[in-house]
Motif scaffolding. Structure first.
Motif: not given
Length: 383
Positions: A355-368
């Motif tokens: 889940l931690s990796r999932n959220i990090t990837l999601l935060e990066q997507l939001y940031g783009t």
């Protein structure tokens, strides 16, 4: 960052779990979350969470389909205009409102992300997979209007791109599991059920889940009377399956709402079986793997991708019963095989599906997409 999350909280299904896990994790990382979902105005959240909730009116709601009430789209637009979130994330619920969202968010200048859940089988080997493929064909033209579409596997991404969704807009972010909660541990479930070996199915009891093939394979394997198959879940086929497969070695637990109880069942199981005809990326499968349970699943959807290279046993959707008839006795006579598969399953989750990796990837997507989109909106309004 402020995320307006459009999803569902009932009835229970994988989408509900997905929304709960992701929004709670975003809160833990300091983000503001507003949860918009179809509910009665007086419904309250069961969990103690610190996000705001907005109820949208509906006519009909099930595990598969939601039909919004007249005026729900207008209410949603007015709510988003008032909230001014940095991004809207829609965990798509198969609703007519899904198709209006791009227009609503484009008018408001708010970036829009979708998670597209529907199960599939890219090979279209049966009626269920053909029906689900039709759903992809219907949704694909609309998904092309979302700023980003999240899917759970490369196979699913390839299907959407083939159907016309721009490749640059489709992001692969698999389901993730809280590996601290879903982990190997002590369990007394075998003692309570007087079981020597224990196998588990967890999910909806419906045609596309192909549970009857599992039951046929179990019966044909002639397992020892102390070997038990536990069925966790409910659905439209529950009554007929229970009546036809009334066997002391099959334990019907129905829907188990308590998460700790579901975890204990997985921790005590020798094997987890998922015989689906169509799938997305099964969260139940990942939870079982995280608990160190040997896993067997069909190659429908992304589940074959999850279990490839020895992380589990992959079945052909068209031969589930005969394959399980062979596998169950093998597992019974060689428990070292299930022990090894359980360790490999846990390792695979730690490698790819936390889940931690999932959220990090999601935060990066939001940031783009959030910052450029908001800047564009500000400039447009000022022009």
């Amino acid at each position: 960052m402020h995320i307006a999350w459009l999803g569902k909280k009932s009835p229970f299904c994988g989408n509900v779990t997905y929304g709960k896990e992701i929004t709670n994790a975003l809160l833990d990382r300091g983000h503001r979350v507003t949860f918009l979902h179809f509910a009665q105005p007086d419904d309250t959240a069961e969990d103690s969470v610190s996000y705001e909730e907005v109820s949208l009116p509906f006519i009909f709601k099930s595990q598969i389909l939601t039909i919004p009430a007249l005026g729900s789209a207008k209410l949603l637009s007015e709510t988003l205009q008032k909230l001014r979130p940095d991004v809207v994330h829609a965990s798509l619920i198969l609703s007519p409102l899904d198709l209006k969202l791009p227009e609503i968010c484009q008018d408001l200048g708010i970036p829009l992300v979708a998670t597209f859940h529907p199960a599939f089988d890219s090979k279209r080997r049966n009626l269920s997979s053909s029906t689900q493929h039709l759903a992809y064909q219907v949704y694909a033209p609309r998904l092309a209007n979302y700023d980003r579409v999240i899917v759970f596997s490369q196979v699913q991404r390839a299907l959407l791109v083939k159907l016309g969704v721009p490749a640059a807009r489709v992001a692969v972010i698999p389901n993730g599991v809280d590996i601290s909660r879903y982990a190997p541990g002590r369990s007394s479930i075998k003692q309570r059920l007087d079981a020597r070996q224990l196998y588990v199915y967890q999910g909806r009891l419906s045609m596309e889940k192909n549970v009857e093939s599992l039951l046929k394979g179990w019966r044909a394997a002639n397992m020892h009377e102390q070997d038990k198959l536990v069925i966790v879940g409910s659905g439209p086929l529950e009554a007929s399956l229970r009546a036809f497969y009334a066997d002391k070695s099959i334990v019907w637990l129905g829907f188990v709402a308590n998460e700790d109880q579901r975890i204990e069942i997985l921790q005590g199981a020798d094997g987890f079986i998922l015989p689906s005809l169509v799938e997305g990326l099964s969260l139940s499968l990942l939870e079982a793997m995280a608990c160190g349970t040997a896993c067997v699943a069909t190659d429908a959807g992304a589940d074959g991708e999850v279990l490839d290279q020895g992380a589990g046993v992959i079945l052909n959707t068209q031969k589930v019963s005969s394959q399980l008839q062979t596998l169950f006795p093998l597992f019974r006579e060689h428990p070292d095989i299930t022990a090894l598969l359980g360790k490999k399953a846990r390792s695979r989750v730690l490698e790819r599906y936390t889940l931690s990796r999932n959220i990090t990837l999601l935060e990066q997507l939001y940031g783009t997409i959030a910052t450029p989109a908001r800047n564009h909106y500000t400039l447009s309004k000022g022009a």
